[in-house]
Design a protein around this motif. Structure first.
Motif, short mmCIF file in Angstrom:
data_model
loop_
_atom_site.label_atom_id
_atom_site.label_comp_id
_atom_site.label_asym_id
_atom_site.label_seq_id
_atom_site.Cartn_x
_atom_site.Cartn_y
_atom_site.Cartn_z
N UNK A 1 0.83 -1.21 0.00
CA UNK A 1 0.00 0.00 0.00
C UNK A 1 0.87 1.26 0.00
N UNK A 2 1.93 1.24 0.77
CA UNK A 2 2.84 2.39 0.80
C UNK A 2 3.42 2.62 -0.61
N UNK A 3 3.82 1.53 -1.25
CA UNK A 3 4.41 1.63 -2.58
C UNK A 3 3.41 2.15 -3.60
N UNK A 4 2.17 1.67 -3.50
CA UNK A 4 1.15 2.09 -4.44
C UNK A 4 0.83 3.58 -4.28
N UNK A 5 0.70 4.02 -3.04
CA UNK A 5 0.47 5.44 -2.80
C UNK A 5 1.61 6.30 -3.31
N UNK B 1 4.50 4.70 -18.26
CA UNK B 1 3.08 4.96 -18.09
C UNK B 1 2.18 3.81 -18.44
N UNK B 2 2.74 2.59 -18.52
CA UNK B 2 1.95 1.42 -18.88
C UNK B 2 1.39 0.68 -17.67
N UNK B 3 1.52 1.26 -16.50
CA UNK B 3 0.87 0.71 -15.33
C UNK B 3 1.62 -0.40 -14.62
N UNK B 4 0.94 -1.05 -13.68
CA UNK B 4 1.60 -2.05 -12.82
C UNK B 4 1.81 -3.39 -13.51
N UNK B 5 2.74 -4.15 -12.94
CA UNK B 5 3.00 -5.54 -13.33
C UNK B 5 3.28 -6.33 -12.06
N UNK B 6 2.84 -7.57 -12.03
CA UNK B 6 3.21 -8.45 -10.94
C UNK B 6 4.24 -9.45 -11.45
N UNK C 1 -3.41 -3.87 -5.14
CA UNK C 1 -3.62 -4.26 -6.54
C UNK C 1 -4.76 -3.45 -7.16
N UNK C 2 -5.84 -3.29 -6.39
CA UNK C 2 -6.99 -2.54 -6.89
C UNK C 2 -6.60 -1.10 -7.20
#
Length: 368
Positions: A141-145, A251-256, A182-183
């Protein structure tokens, strides 16, 4: 013994270097390193394993309160750590000692934390690595923020943009924090790479008791790509992580990324893995050792010789001795140091609490 004969079959994953040290071609991923860079990766693997072993020994001798070993996961961490650019930010758990090494953080820093003399003392802005996170999954969550903030600051969308990486284990994927991150990352197209080190056990629970599908496939349910890589292959881990980070900063968003690896030792030094896994399983994974395969590759390719390997071993041993001496020399924190570094500008309430503690300690002076 629970599931004592459990030896999972090899899954499908991205691999560039097999357990026998042979290069493997992949249609989507490759690496181009100089001989010095190949040797540097090997040196990283050996040094962090040696320092990790020294930390485990220090804990067994009562010099550390606890230690979370990375034994077996060196390639996953070095591959990911070396794929980071200087401007990228990393959010670790409590086992990413290899990431700290790759970011140039003094190895005494995590040991000070586990010795109990500080709460983690490295400069997060300087090294672009946040403090260790003990609460399972909270760092995602910290990383996403943080990643959302990068986007709002306009630091995404170019080759020299910034990206974020969050490290967590397979067990953390069952945490609400991770799924919530993730959301948010998906909906806001955040420039973050979720790097799961799947070391097969959430403490004592094996992977098949945690999920019915491969972990990387969970990403598709949240609307972003997931990929599984051989986490014992430093070359493949580097290639996969680099591409995911590059996509994020563009700018292509997240990846797991699911780094399929194995925790060779205990979860922490307070754990006894012999209670829940068989020796045959450990031996099967020992054949996939990341350092052994890299050494075979360097030898076969004529990139390194015995003199080089001896020099690396000697250097690692020297660093381990120096680290031990520095740990033993760490001063005990003063009783009032708990009030330091709480607020950058201070706080009247904190000042009053400090004064109360000072008066309390002073009451013991002179035998009272």
């Amino acid at each position: 013994m629970t599931n004592g004969d459990r030896i999972p079959p090899d899954p499908e994953f991205v691999q560039l270097l097999d357990p026998d040290g042979e290069r493997v071609e992949h249609p989507d991923y490759s690496v181009e390193f100089t001989p010095d860079e190949y040797r540097g990766l090997y040196r990283d693997l050996v040094i962090i394993r040696k320092l990790d072993a020294e930390a485990t020994a220090l804990q067994r001798q009562g010099e550390l309160g606890i230690w979370a070993s990375l034994l077996g996961q060196e390639a996953a961490q070095v591959g990911a750590g070396r794929a980071l650019r200087p401007q990228d930010m990393a959010f670790p758990t409590y086992r990413e000692h290899g990431i700290l090494h790759c970011r140039g953080i003094d190895p005494i820093m995590p040991l000070g934390l586990f010795r109990g003399v500080d709460q983690g003392a490295w400069d997060s802005q300087k090294h672009k690595v946040h403090m260790y996170t003990i609460v399972i999954g909270a760092q995602t969550l910290h990383a996403t923020g943080y990643a959302m903030g990068i986007t709002m600051d306009g630091k995404v969308g170019t080759e020299d943009g910034e990206a974020v990486i969050a490290f967590f284990g397979d067990g953390a994927t069952a945490q609400g924090d991770v799924n919530e991150s993730f959301v948010w990352a998906s909906v806001f197209n955040a420039p973050v790479v979720f790097f799961c080190q799947n070391n097969q056990y959430a403490i004592s629970e094996p992977l098949e008791r945690q999920t019915r599908v491969p972990l990387f496939k969970r990403a598709s349910g949240f609307g972003f790509p997931g990929i599984r890589v051989d986490g014992n292959d430093v070359l493949a881990t580097y290639a996969v992580t680099k591409q995911a980070l590059d996509n994020a900063r563009l700018g292509q968003g997240p990846t797991m990324v699911e780094a399929y690896t194995y925790r060779m030792g205990a979860h922490t030094t307070s754990d006894d893995p012999t209670r829940y896994r068989a020796g045959s399983e450990v031996e099967a994974w020992r054949d996939k050792d990341p350092i052994k395969r890299m050494r075979i590759f360097l030898t076969k390719a004529g990139i390194a010789d015995d003199d080089f390997f001896t020099q690396v071993d000697d250097d690692a041993a020297k660093q381990a001795v120096e680290l031990r001496e520095r740990v033993l020399a760490l001063p005990d924190p003063g009783p009032l140091s708990i009030f330091d570094n709480v607020y950058p500008g201070g706080s009247p309430l904190l000042d009053e609490q400090r004064a109360q503690q000072e008066r309390y300690l002073a009451s013991f002076e002179g035998g009272h």
